[in-house]
Design an enzyme around this catalytic site. Structure first.
Site, PDB file in Angstrom:
ATOM      1  N   CYS A   1      36.415  43.715  31.813  1.00 14.18           N
ATOM      2  CA  CYS A   1      35.603  43.963  30.620  1.00 14.18           C
ATOM      3  C   CYS A   1      36.327  43.543  29.341  1.00 14.18           C
ATOM      4  O   CYS A   1      37.541  43.664  29.240  1.00 14.18           O
ATOM      5  CB  CYS A   1      35.277  45.436  30.488  1.00 14.18           C
ATOM      6  SG  CYS A   1      34.530  46.143  31.937  1.00 14.18           S
TER       7      CYS A   1
ATOM      8  N   ARG B   1      38.058  36.413  31.133  1.00  9.84           N
ATOM      9  CA  ARG B   1      38.517  37.628  31.818  1.00  9.84           C
ATOM     10  C   ARG B   1      37.645  37.977  33.015  1.00  9.84           C
ATOM     11  O   ARG B   1      38.050  38.766  33.864  1.00  9.84           O
ATOM     12  CB  ARG B   1      38.513  38.815  30.841  1.00  9.84           C
ATOM     13  CG  ARG B   1      39.460  38.632  29.679  1.00  9.84           C
ATOM     14  CD  ARG B   1      39.297  39.741  28.675  1.00  9.84           C
ATOM     15  NE  ARG B   1      39.648  41.019  29.228  1.00  9.84           N
ATOM     16  CZ  ARG B   1      40.851  41.572  29.130  1.00  9.84           C
ATOM     17  NH1 ARG B   1      41.806  40.939  28.498  1.00  9.84           N
ATOM     18  NH2 ARG B   1      41.096  42.742  29.654  1.00  9.84           N
TER      19      ARG B   1
ATOM     20  N   TRP C   1      32.334  44.022  33.344  1.00  8.20           N
ATOM     21  CA  TRP C   1      32.590  43.705  34.749  1.00  8.20           C
ATOM     22  C   TRP C   1      32.246  44.989  35.502  1.00  8.20           C
ATOM     23  O   TRP C   1      32.932  45.993  35.363  1.00  8.20           O
ATOM     24  CB  TRP C   1      34.054  43.322  34.927  1.00  8.20           C
ATOM     25  CG  TRP C   1      34.439  42.807  36.269  1.00  8.20           C
ATOM     26  CD1 TRP C   1      34.387  41.503  36.703  1.00  8.20           C
ATOM     27  CD2 TRP C   1      34.985  43.561  37.368  1.00  8.20           C
ATOM     28  NE1 TRP C   1      34.851  41.411  37.992  1.00  8.20           N
ATOM     29  CE2 TRP C   1      35.221  42.646  38.426  1.00  8.20           C
ATOM     30  CE3 TRP C   1      35.291  44.904  37.570  1.00  8.20           C
ATOM     31  CZ2 TRP C   1      35.757  43.042  39.653  1.00  8.20           C
ATOM     32  CZ3 TRP C   1      35.816  45.293  38.790  1.00  8.20           C
ATOM     33  CH2 TRP C   1      36.040  44.372  39.818  1.00  8.20           C
TER      34      TRP C   1
ATOM     35  N   ASN D   1      36.071  50.074  28.163  1.00  7.62           N
ATOM     36  CA  ASN D   1      36.718  49.459  29.331  1.00  7.62           C
ATOM     37  C   ASN D   1      37.442  50.567  30.076  1.00  7.62           C
ATOM     38  O   ASN D   1      38.051  51.426  29.447  1.00  7.62           O
ATOM     39  CB  ASN D   1      37.768  48.426  28.898  1.00  7.62           C
ATOM     40  CG  ASN D   1      37.143  47.177  28.323  1.00  7.62           C
ATOM     41  OD1 ASN D   1      35.929  47.052  28.289  1.00  7.62           O
ATOM     42  ND2 ASN D   1      37.971  46.261  27.872  1.00  7.62           N
ATOM     43  N   GLY D   2      37.412  50.520  31.401  1.00  7.36           N
ATOM     44  CA  GLY D   2      38.097  51.546  32.181  1.00  7.36           C
ATOM     45  C   GLY D   2      37.100  52.332  33.007  1.00  7.36           C
ATOM     46  O   GLY D   2      35.957  51.890  33.206  1.00  7.36           O
TER      47      GLY D   2
ATOM     48  N   GLU E   1      50.250  31.826  48.444  1.00  6.30           N
ATOM     49  CA  GLU E   1      49.697  31.515  47.123  1.00  6.30           C
ATOM     50  C   GLU E   1      48.711  30.338  47.208  1.00  6.30           C
ATOM     51  O   GLU E   1      47.663  30.352  46.565  1.00  6.30           O
ATOM     52  CB  GLU E   1      50.857  31.223  46.154  1.00  6.30           C
ATOM     53  CG  GLU E   1      50.467  30.813  44.750  1.00  6.30           C
ATOM     54  CD  GLU E   1      49.670  31.864  43.967  1.00  6.30           C
ATOM     55  OE1 GLU E   1      49.512  33.001  44.440  1.00  6.30           O
ATOM     56  OE2 GLU E   1      49.183  31.508  42.884  1.00  6.30           O
TER      57      GLU E   1
ATOM     58  N   LYS F   1      44.820  30.636  46.069  1.00  2.00           N
ATOM     59  CA  LYS F   1      44.193  29.757  45.066  1.00  2.00           C
ATOM     60  C   LYS F   1      42.896  29.171  45.618  1.00  2.00           C
ATOM     61  O   LYS F   1      41.893  29.095  44.925  1.00  2.00           O
ATOM     62  CB  LYS F   1      45.128  28.600  44.669  1.00  2.00           C
ATOM     63  CG  LYS F   1      46.332  28.948  43.854  1.00  2.00           C
ATOM     64  CD  LYS F   1      46.059  29.286  42.405  1.00  2.00           C
ATOM     65  CE  LYS F   1      45.769  30.727  42.204  1.00  2.00           C
ATOM     66  NZ  LYS F   1      46.763  31.682  41.963  1.00  2.00           N
TER      67      LYS F   1
ATOM     68  N   GLU G   1      40.187  31.849  45.814  1.00  3.09           N
ATOM     69  CA  GLU G   1      39.739  32.316  44.492  1.00  3.09           C
ATOM     70  C   GLU G   1      38.714  31.400  43.849  1.00  3.09           C
ATOM     71  O   GLU G   1      37.725  31.870  43.302  1.00  3.09           O
ATOM     72  CB  GLU G   1      40.944  32.413  43.530  1.00  3.09           C
ATOM     73  CG  GLU G   1      41.780  33.643  43.714  1.00  3.09           C
ATOM     74  CD  GLU G   1      42.943  33.681  42.734  1.00  3.09           C
ATOM     75  OE1 GLU G   1      43.213  34.738  42.172  1.00  3.09           O
ATOM     76  OE2 GLU G   1      43.607  32.630  42.530  1.00  3.09           O
TER      77      GLU G   1
ATOM     78  N   HIS H   1      51.443  33.691  67.149  1.00  4.77           N
ATOM     79  CA  HIS H   1      50.996  35.043  67.492  1.00  4.77           C
ATOM     80  C   HIS H   1      49.566  35.315  67.046  1.00  4.77           C
ATOM     81  O   HIS H   1      49.218  36.454  66.772  1.00  4.77           O
ATOM     82  CB  HIS H   1      51.965  36.067  66.890  1.00  4.77           C
ATOM     83  CG  HIS H   1      53.363  35.881  67.370  1.00  4.77           C
ATOM     84  ND1 HIS H   1      53.766  36.219  68.643  1.00  4.77           N
ATOM     85  CD2 HIS H   1      54.441  35.328  66.768  1.00  4.77           C
ATOM     86  CE1 HIS H   1      55.050  35.913  68.796  1.00  4.77           C
ATOM     87  NE2 HIS H   1      55.481  35.367  67.668  1.00  4.77           N
TER      88      HIS H   1
HETATM   89  C1  G6P Z   1      43.971  39.481  39.037  1.00  6.83           C
HETATM   90  C2  G6P Z   1      44.049  38.009  38.651  1.00  6.83           C
HETATM   91  C3  G6P Z   1      45.203  37.336  39.401  1.00  6.83           C
HETATM   92  C4  G6P Z   1      46.503  38.077  39.132  1.00  6.83           C
HETATM   93  C5  G6P Z   1      46.394  39.572  39.460  1.00  6.83           C
HETATM   94  C6  G6P Z   1      47.585  40.338  38.921  1.00  6.83           C
HETATM   95  O1  G6P Z   1      43.581  39.587  40.355  1.00  6.83           O
HETATM   96  O2  G6P Z   1      42.833  37.353  38.942  1.00  6.83           O
HETATM   97  O3  G6P Z   1      45.330  35.988  38.977  1.00  6.83           O
HETATM   98  O4  G6P Z   1      47.519  37.509  39.901  1.00  6.83           O
HETATM   99  O5  G6P Z   1      45.235  40.137  38.838  1.00  6.83           O
HETATM  100  O6  G6P Z   1      47.558  40.286  37.522  1.00  6.83           O
HETATM  101  P1  G6P Z   1      48.799  40.398  36.577  1.00  6.83           P
HETATM  102  O7  G6P Z   1      48.242  40.177  35.198  1.00  6.83           O
HETATM  103  O8  G6P Z   1      49.351  41.778  36.747  1.00  6.83           O
HETATM  104  O9  G6P Z   1      49.778  39.359  36.961  1.00  6.83           O
END
Ligand code: G6P
Length: 611
Positions: free
Chosen positions: A2, A27, A75, A101-102, A484, A488, A491, A507
């Site tokens: 948010c 965001r 969000w 937010n929250g 990672e 990616k 995502e 395994h």
């Molecule tokens: C969200 C973002 C990621 C990020 C993760 C941790 O899931 O989409 O890209 O790695 O939060 O966020 P931070 O700001 O703590 O690195």
């Protein structure tokens, strides 16, 4: 997640608010809304979908011109993303507007009580209880500031909150607990926002609110107290980035821009810190805790998502080079399992945003248990940075693409610096220190070289755009790179992908391999190269389609892999900084080939400020 933006001053507020909401789009959100005050009344417009849809609704249904108003991008947590559930939320009389937010954890109890008192709720959100609660408290003659303060005393949960009232239409009352909130201080105008990106076009002077603080903000002034009315003097700080850094600079997407910024951002992470000629490192934010770090019984690295992956690479560096036992934990697991942590432990919090709710909670847990808590954070002035006892900013600059790229390589660079600093303090020779320092110093140019393969990787993405599954394999410090790479791809192109330690493939995942299965191997010529090569053979024997990330001088791999993407050689534990770059580009071009929204992937948030 948010986003919040509010303006009070001399100018027409709506264009400023809408522009701020657009700057917060990165965001991640699913609905948006605004409220303005005019002639003793509040006016609202709320819409499911993007800010552009809200703008379209505002063309049809114009709000009166006003110099005070606020906007929100939501969000969804409680209640689906529709027009009604979008913020701002109002009370029964329509005199109060709340954006939040929250999460209000005890909202059901509060709602039931308020409903008994006759309040009628319109939305399915937790936030709406705040508007009715404030309305109820104002009925007793309290002003808005007092009512917000008293309401928040009844609330359990987390909030970044902005409240307006048509009865006091010249001000906002804002509050923070667990969700970021800043004030932007201008000349005869002030702003509030959840993120500096929303206000940077208007002012670079900001005030960071701390947890438990409430502020009253008007065009010319602000005052801050605690919930218990103790006055707090706030310092005005200057934001160290400008508008150009949060714009696309000719790239099609922020993610691509950020991938290409990496030679520079890695250099920035080392600037003024790496002493190549002395083979050493100076980290100002760690000087006062250096003895703690060097003598740590163990280091626990904590993070979420990509930051957790960075921590996993850090584990290899710290154990192998600095010889300190290191563990890596998901913040969300650490915070709830009552971990055994002592004052001899050092806890490193990895976070791009510095606002991730779980990471912040883990920080508090570790602090309460007496550990030395240090932040490795990108966003300057963020909550994790402020609550840590020391730390290192990664200095990657604003990262707007939801899929983290440049922050990851900067985190790895900072972890390498911390490692080298500890290793030297523990007796590593100057000669050995110099070798590592030179390798680090050479990384930006090597990353630039990897970026030169972008066209080849784009062709690869075209070849594989129809695949619905991917396997990523690597060993040692490149196992987290495999994780990672898979993350990616998931995502931003919504392709199912798994990262696995190459040897573990036998395994389980080996059962998935057939002629349709793309398998990405991260296989640099390091100490375990031959072992990974055997795993490559195993996939080849089952006709899997092999894509290899391999060193420039590796001629074995081209006999086995269908595609080879070349990366320069570097010192083994620094390899992930180079090897991840082709995987970032692969996921980017796969998303382009499949037509997904690269910078705002569905359901994801850049900064996860709720549990
Ligand atoms: C969200 C973002 C990621 C990020 C993760 C941790 O899931 O989409 O890209 O790695 O939060 O966020 P931070 O700001 O703590 O690195």
């Amino acid at each position: 997640m948010c986003g919040i933006v509010g303006y009070v001053g001399k100018r027409e507020c709506l264009p400023i608010i809408l522009e701020g909401l657009k700057r917060l789009e990165y965001r991640g959100y699913d609905s948006a809304g605004v409220a303005v005050a005019q002639s003793g009344k509040l006016f609202f417009q709320k819409k499911a979908g993007k800010v552009s849809e809200l703008e379209a609704a505002l063309v049809l249904n114009r709000l009166p011109a006003s110099t005070i108003g606020m906007g929100h991008s939501r969000w969804a947590t409680h209640g689906e993303p529709n027009d009604t559930n979008a913020h701002p939320h109002s009370d029964c009389s329509g005199t109060i507007a709340v954006i939040h937010n929250g999460i209000i954890e005890n909202f059901q109890t509060l709602k039931t009580k308020l409903q008994k008192d006759g309040h009628v709720f319109k939305s399915a959100t937790d936030t709406e209880v705040l508007s009715h609660l404030i309305e109820e408290i104002m009925k007793n003659g309290n002003d808005l500031f007092t009512a917000v303060r008293l309401a928040l005393k009844e609330v359990q949960g987390a909030y970044g909150l902005v409240v307006m009232s048509s009865k006091e239409p010249e001000k906002f009352v804002v509050a923070k607990l667990g969700s970021p909130l800043i004030l932007g201080i201008g000349d005869g105008e002030n702003m509030v926002a959840s993120d500096a990106a929303a206000i940077i076009a208007h002012t670079r002077q900001v005030v960071y609110l701390n947890d438990g603080e409430v502020a009253e903000v008007s065009a010319d002034a602000f005052k801050t107290t605690t919930l218990d009315q103790v006055e707090v003097t706030k310092e005005i700080k200057k934001i160290d980035f400008d508008l150009s850094q949060i714009e696309r600079a000719g790239f099609d997407h922020f993610m691509l821009k950020e991938i290409h910024e990496q030679p520079e951002t890695i250099r920035n992470a080392m600037r003024g810190r790496l002493q190549v000629e002395q083979g050493g490192v100076r980290l100002g934010g760690l000087e006062h805790v250096q003895a703690k770090l060097v003598n740590a019984r163990r280091i626990i690295i904590i993070g979420c998502g990509t930051s957790w992956h960075a921590g996993l690479v850090g584990e290899y560096m710290l154990e192998q080079i600095a010889k300190i036992p290191t563990e890596v934990e998901y913040a969300s697991e650490f915070r709830y399992r009552n971990p055994v942590v002592t004052s001899e432990d050092v806890v490193l919090l990895m976070s791009q945003s510095g606002e991730t709710a779980d990471t912040l909670a883990a920080l508090k847990e570790a602090k309460a248990k007496g550990a030395t808590v240090l932040g490795v954070v990108n966003v300057v002035g963020s909550t994790i940075a402020r609550e840590s006892m020391g730390g290192v900013y990664v200095h990657a600059g604003p990262e707007i693409g939801v899929a983290s790229t440049k922050a990851f390589t900067s985190q790895l660079t900072v972890l390498a610096l911390i490692t080298l600093m500890i290793a030297r303090a523990k007796g590593m020779s100057e000669t050995d220190g110099k070798i590592l320092a030179k390798e680090l110093d050479a990384l930006p140019d090597k990353v630039r070289k990897v970026l030169g393969n972008a066209d080849q990787i784009q062709r690869l993405a075209d070849e594989f755009k129809g695949s619905n599954n991917f396997l990523y394999l690597g060993r040692g410090a490149n196992f987290p790179v495999a994780l990672e790479g898979a993350l990616k791809l998931k995502e931003i192109s919504y392709i199912h992908a798994e990262g696995y330690p190459a040897a573990e493939m036998k395994h389980g995942p080996i059962a998935l391999i057939d002629k349709n299965m793309p398998v990405v191997f991260v296989v640099p010529k390091d100490a375990i190269y031959e072992k990974v090569l055997s795993n490559v053979q195993e996939v080849r024997a089952r006709k899997g389609r092999i894509i290899a990330i391999a060193n420039e001088d590796d001629h074995e791999i081209e006999k086995l892999a269908e595609f080879v993407i070349r990366v320069p050689r570097t010192y083994g534990f620094f390899g992930p900084i180079l090897n991840v770059v082709p995987l970032q580009l692969l996921s980017y071009y796969m998303a382009i080939a499949r037509g997904t929204n690269v910078d705002q992937p569905r359901n994801l948030a850049k900064s996860v400020t709720v549990e």
